[in-house]
Structures are given as C-alpha cells and as structure tokens.
Enzyme design. Structure first.
Site, PDB file in Angstrom:
ATOM      1  N   LEU A 117      23.051  69.006  54.387  1.00  0.00           N
ATOM      2  CA  LEU A 117      21.974  69.945  54.736  1.00  0.00           C
ATOM      3  C   LEU A 117      22.629  71.181  55.329  1.00  0.00           C
ATOM      4  O   LEU A 117      23.179  71.141  56.434  1.00  0.00           O
ATOM      5  CB  LEU A 117      21.013  69.274  55.718  1.00  0.00           C
ATOM      6  CG  LEU A 117      20.413  67.948  55.217  1.00  0.00           C
ATOM      7  CD1 LEU A 117      19.634  67.236  56.324  1.00  0.00           C
ATOM      8  CD2 LEU A 117      19.516  68.162  54.000  1.00  0.00           C
ATOM      9  N   LYS A 131      26.116  78.199  59.501  1.00  0.00           N
ATOM     10  CA  LYS A 131      26.784  77.447  60.564  1.00  0.00           C
ATOM     11  C   LYS A 131      27.992  76.686  60.024  1.00  0.00           C
ATOM     12  O   LYS A 131      28.975  76.460  60.728  1.00  0.00           O
ATOM     13  CB  LYS A 131      25.780  76.459  61.181  1.00  0.00           C
ATOM     14  CG  LYS A 131      26.325  75.767  62.409  1.00  0.00           C
ATOM     15  CD  LYS A 131      25.281  74.935  63.090  1.00  0.00           C
ATOM     16  CE  LYS A 131      25.853  74.297  64.346  1.00  0.00           C
ATOM     17  NZ  LYS A 131      24.896  73.394  64.982  1.00  0.00           N
ATOM     18  N   GLY A 225      12.381  73.159  57.192  1.00  0.00           N
ATOM     19  CA  GLY A 225      12.896  71.880  57.682  1.00  0.00           C
ATOM     20  C   GLY A 225      13.490  71.057  56.552  1.00  0.00           C
ATOM     21  O   GLY A 225      13.246  71.297  55.379  1.00  0.00           O
ATOM     22  N   ILE A 255      25.271  69.085  57.939  1.00  0.00           N
ATOM     23  CA  ILE A 255      26.642  69.601  57.771  1.00  0.00           C
ATOM     24  C   ILE A 255      27.372  69.671  59.109  1.00  0.00           C
ATOM     25  O   ILE A 255      28.590  69.573  59.166  1.00  0.00           O
ATOM     26  CB  ILE A 255      26.649  70.995  57.074  1.00  0.00           C
ATOM     27  CG1 ILE A 255      28.064  71.416  56.650  1.00  0.00           C
ATOM     28  CG2 ILE A 255      26.030  72.077  57.947  1.00  0.00           C
ATOM     29  CD1 ILE A 255      28.450  71.092  55.272  1.00  0.00           C
ATOM     30  N   LYS A 395      26.164  71.090  68.113  1.00  0.00           N
ATOM     31  CA  LYS A 395      25.008  71.970  68.285  1.00  0.00           C
ATOM     32  C   LYS A 395      25.305  73.093  69.279  1.00  0.00           C
ATOM     33  O   LYS A 395      24.681  74.143  69.258  1.00  0.00           O
ATOM     34  CB  LYS A 395      23.797  71.174  68.814  1.00  0.00           C
ATOM     35  CG  LYS A 395      23.380  69.992  67.936  1.00  0.00           C
ATOM     36  CD  LYS A 395      22.765  70.443  66.642  1.00  0.00           C
ATOM     37  CE  LYS A 395      22.298  69.281  65.792  1.00  0.00           C
ATOM     38  NZ  LYS A 395      22.034  69.670  64.406  1.00  0.00           N
TER      39      LYS A 395
END
Length: 508
Positions: A117, A131, A225, A255, A395
């Site tokens: 993802l 990202k 989403g 990912i 994150k």
C-alpha cells in the site's frame, strides 16, 4: 439542498433527538443523493475525453460509499452480539510449519503476489513525495528494502514473485520515476492507482471541488483509504491477469511496515488449509490500545475498529485482557475469492467518516474504508498471532530512530533484531514534536544514532542534541525547558538517568 432540508438532514445523520417523519427522512436522503449525482456530473464534464472513463468509474464508487453513508443508521456493531472467539480462530505462529524442500518452496512462491500500500505521502514527517522514498537505513528507502527482499526470494528459489504497488494520485507520478531504477533487478514491478474521491463539505455534504483537475485544488481530493484496494485492483485488470497466471494468494501490507516480509510458514498455512483470508495479529501492549481487533460476530470472524465501538464500551475495547491482540494490517487473501466477491458484488465494509479541517478553514468529510474490514465477506478466515517483529511501522521519527539504530541489522532487505538485545520487545521512544518531528531536523540532532541495545524507555523534549557514540540504557528522560539547551556529549553513557535544565558542552 435548502437550508431547511440541510438542518433536518443533519439531525437524522448524527442522531439528534429532533427527528422528522420517516417519509421526510427518505426524501431528504434521496434529495442528497440526487444533488450529489448532479454535482459529480458537473465535475465530470470538466474532464477531457481520455480521463472521462476513469473519473466516471471513481465517481460510481464514491456514490456507492455516499449512499451507504447516509442510508445506514445506528451502530455497525451491537456490543451484546460480540461472542467469544471460537477455538482455533487465532493460530499461534510458533505452531506453523513449512517444508524446506526447495522445489516445494518455489511452487509456493510462484503462487504469490506481494502488494504494498503505497498511497501515502511523507508530509507528516516533513518530507515531500511518497513516503516510500524516505531513507530508512544505509541510504536505502522503504521501496529499496522491499525490492531487495523480493529479489532475494526470486533468486534463491528461482521463483517469480511480482511486486505490486497500490499508488494514489498523490504518489503515482513520483513512484513511476523511481521504479525505473529497478529495471535490472529480478523483480517484476507493477502499479495501479486507487480511486480519487472528492472531499465533501461538512454542512452541505456536496463536493468542494470546482474542477476535475487536482492541481487546481489539491485539498479538494483524497485517496479513500486502503479499503479501496479490492475495487481498484479489480478495475486495473491486474486481478484477472494474476488469476489467469495461476497466482493463488496476495500478501498485502503497508509500505512503511518494515516487519512485513514474505513469510513461508504463513504462506504454507494459507495454501494448505484453504483459508480465503488470513489476518496477522500480534499481542496488544499499552501502546496499541486503539488498534483494531478480531471478534466473533454473528458467526463470522471480523475486524472491530475503535471507530465502531460505542462510547460506553471504549474502555472495554482498550482493555489488554479482553481484547489482547490487534491487527497489523498484514493480510493474506485468496485471489479467486476476491474475484468471486467482486463479481457477485458482495463486498461490504464499514465506512470510516474522517473529519478534516483544511488550510482554508473549510470543514470537510472524507469517506474511507479499511482493507481488513472486508474479512467478514470471505470464508474460512483465521488470524495468526505473529511475533511483534512483523509489526515495525515507521510513522514518526521516534520509529525511525529505532530502525536506524544498532537494534537491527540488514539481511537481504529485511531488518533483523540484534542477538545482543536481551529481550524481544522494542524500546518505547517519545521525541518532542517541536524539535524532532520532521526528518531533516531530527537527523541534524544526532552526531550518530545512539546505542539502544539496552534501552527500555526514552523521552526527549526540547532543544536536545546528541554527540557521536552515545549509549542509552534503561529509562532515560532528557528535558530541556523553554530557552534551555542540552547537548549530550560524545561517548556519554546514560543509564536510568533524568537530565533536565541546561547542559552545553563546548569544544575547546
């Protein structure tokens, strides 16, 4: 929509006590859907002919989501209907086995597709672009590590595991430029885009976009989403293509989860026991109390997210005793089953209503779904309780500190916990947002990444820098108050220490 209707519509949507008649409610809902269809048609007319088909398909998906959003009332889960998980609903990872025969492993791998993802931007960590291209270790990005892992499997077992990236309109262009550099690798890389949905105004529930081009107003659009995976994957033609090739399972993960590597034991369990949907869960700690969990509901195994929990039961949900595992979002799903569900139109996922306040001060809703919520649509589903090492998301910069440190070494693209670490859990790290939130300032504060092998807990707040070769052990708390600065000198060993105030070591 007239202000009068809008006011009553708001009441029915958010469960206020003043409720209009049933007939009026139905008219209001119908009116909202007609108005939305009209607005979307206006937007579609601003597209060029080449884009039109994709846009209309996206808008069809959005209208289905919107219809569900306004027509479904009441909670999606009734607390008293949640039953105890049946025996064997969650298998223990340590009980799984796999053949070490190279030919058997090759056959298993040839039935697998790896899907990452890749729709997210690195903006929350102060980076521009996808990202997946943030450098995480030895100048390698998330994407580099993923490609290395799969190439290693393909070379070792002479297999053909393709890598598929689900991009969003935010990440697609940059990702396509980056993946060109992997052309010489033994990995087939394919991409597809998730849908592009319009953000809707909180009051009118109509799109805020004035034209179809995202560059005219990037804030007017959003990727809906990772639950959009099923429809977007089917729309792309890749689902049918892989089924025709004889592929059996896809392994889906974020990912940015560096622990989500291809696991032969889990793949063997999926293939040998005819499971349609396997969710990796891991033991919940106090840091994971908001993570979704597995429940037995009306005879089906399904994912329960915190957003579905009635307010009065939130403490129950967060209880480590009652719900002791959480979803890692590492999912193994049978491709034939996805195809069946898409053809039969039986996909059903709870809507996540995500309120946002945009830079211009406009309040909007994003309607989203989560990929794991589709579990209840599949047959013979299980959870597998995996080691925490398979859940290593990055994150924040505090996560980045861990994965860059000597806690881990790199083995063919996979991060492996150092055998010198005495216990398997990772340290709890909290870095202050003001000085450490964004990657570039974060990196500038470390002469080198400290030794964390014996660290349990680290809290850093304020203007703090670290010299080279620092060791942190036990519980370390470093707080520089406003106007103060703390420089931890090179070679310092801090063990069970609280450092506060002002500490500057000057070079002579």
């Amino acid at each position: 929509m007239s202000p009068n209707i809008k006011e009553n519509y708001g009441n029915l949507l958010f469960g206020h006590t003043r409720s209009p008649s049933m007939e009026f409610k139905e008219l209001t809902k119908k009116d909202a859907q007609i108005s939305l269809a009209h607005e979307l048609e206006k937007l579609a007319r601003t597209a060029n002919t080449g884009e039109r088909e994709v846009i209309e398909r996206d808008f069809d998906g959005f209208q289905r989501l919107f219809s569900k959003f306004i027509n479904e009332t009441g909670p999606s889960v009734h607390w008293d209907k949640i039953d105890r998980l049946p025996e064997g609903a969650i298998k223990n990872y340590n009980d799984l086995t796999v053949s070490t025969d190279k030919t058997a492993v090759q056959q298993m791998l040839n039935s697998l597709v790896v899907i990452k993802l890749n729709g997210g931007l690195g903006t929350s960590m102060g980076c521009s672009g996808p990202k997946s291209v943030i450098t995480v270790r030895n100048d390698l990005t998330f994407l580099d590590l993923t490609v290395q892992q799969i190439e290693y499997l393909n070379k070792t077992y002479d297999a053909n595991v393709p890598l598929v990236l689900m991009n969003s309109f935010n990440t697609d262009e940059d990702t396509m430029k980056i993946i060109r550099k992997y052309s010489g690798f033994k990995v087939s890389i394919k991409t597809f885009n998730q849908s592009r949905f319009p953000r809707i105004h909180k009051e009118s529930l109509m799109p805020i976009a004035k034209s179809i081009r995202p560059e005219d107003d990037m804030e007017a659009w959003y990727p809906p989403g990772h639950g959009d995976f099923y429809q977007a994957f089917a729309n792309s033609g890749l689902l049918d293509e892989f089924v025709l090739q004889g592929k059996k399972f896809c392994f889906i993960s974020n990912i940015d989860n560096l622990g989500a590597t291809v696991d032969l034991n889990i793949l063997n369990t999926c293939l040998s026991q005819n499971h349609e949907f396997v969710m990796e869960v891991t033991d919940k700690t106090r840091a994971d109390v908001k993570g979704g969990t597995l429940i037995n509901y009306e005879g089906k195994l399904r994912l329960l997210e915190v957003a579905q929990v009635p307010k009065e039961h939130e403490e129950d949900f967060k209880s480590v005793k009652k719900f002791n595992v959480f979803n890692t979002n590492n999912l193994w799903i049978n491709l034939d089953s996805i195809q069946r569900i898409m053809q039969e139109n039986t996909l059903d996922m709870e809507i996540i209503v995500n309120p946002k306040s945009l830079d211009k001060g406009v309040n909007v809703y994003q309607l989203e779904t989560a990929v794991g919520a589709a579990m209840k649509c599949f047959e013979n589903c299980i959870g597998i309780n995996v080691p925490r090492s398979r859940f290593l998301p990055v994150k924040k910069t505090s996560d980045l500190l861990l994965v860059m440190s000597n806690l881990y070494s790199l083995d063919n693209g996979s991060l492996v916990m150092s055998p010198k670490r005495m216990f398997p859990s990772t340290p709890l790290v909290k870095l202050g947002d003001n000085h450490f939130k964004k990657v570039s300032p974060f990196l500038s504060r470390f002469g080198s990444i400290p030794c964390l092998l014996e660290l349990d807990h680290l809290t850093v707040s304020g203007d703090v820098t670290f010299g080279r070769g620092v060791s942190l052990r036990g519980t370390v708390i470093i707080i520089a108050n406003h106007g103060d600065r703390i420089d931890i000198p090179s070679g310092a060993i801090l063990e069970n220490k609280i450092v506060s105030g002002n500490l500057r070591i000057l070079d002579h």
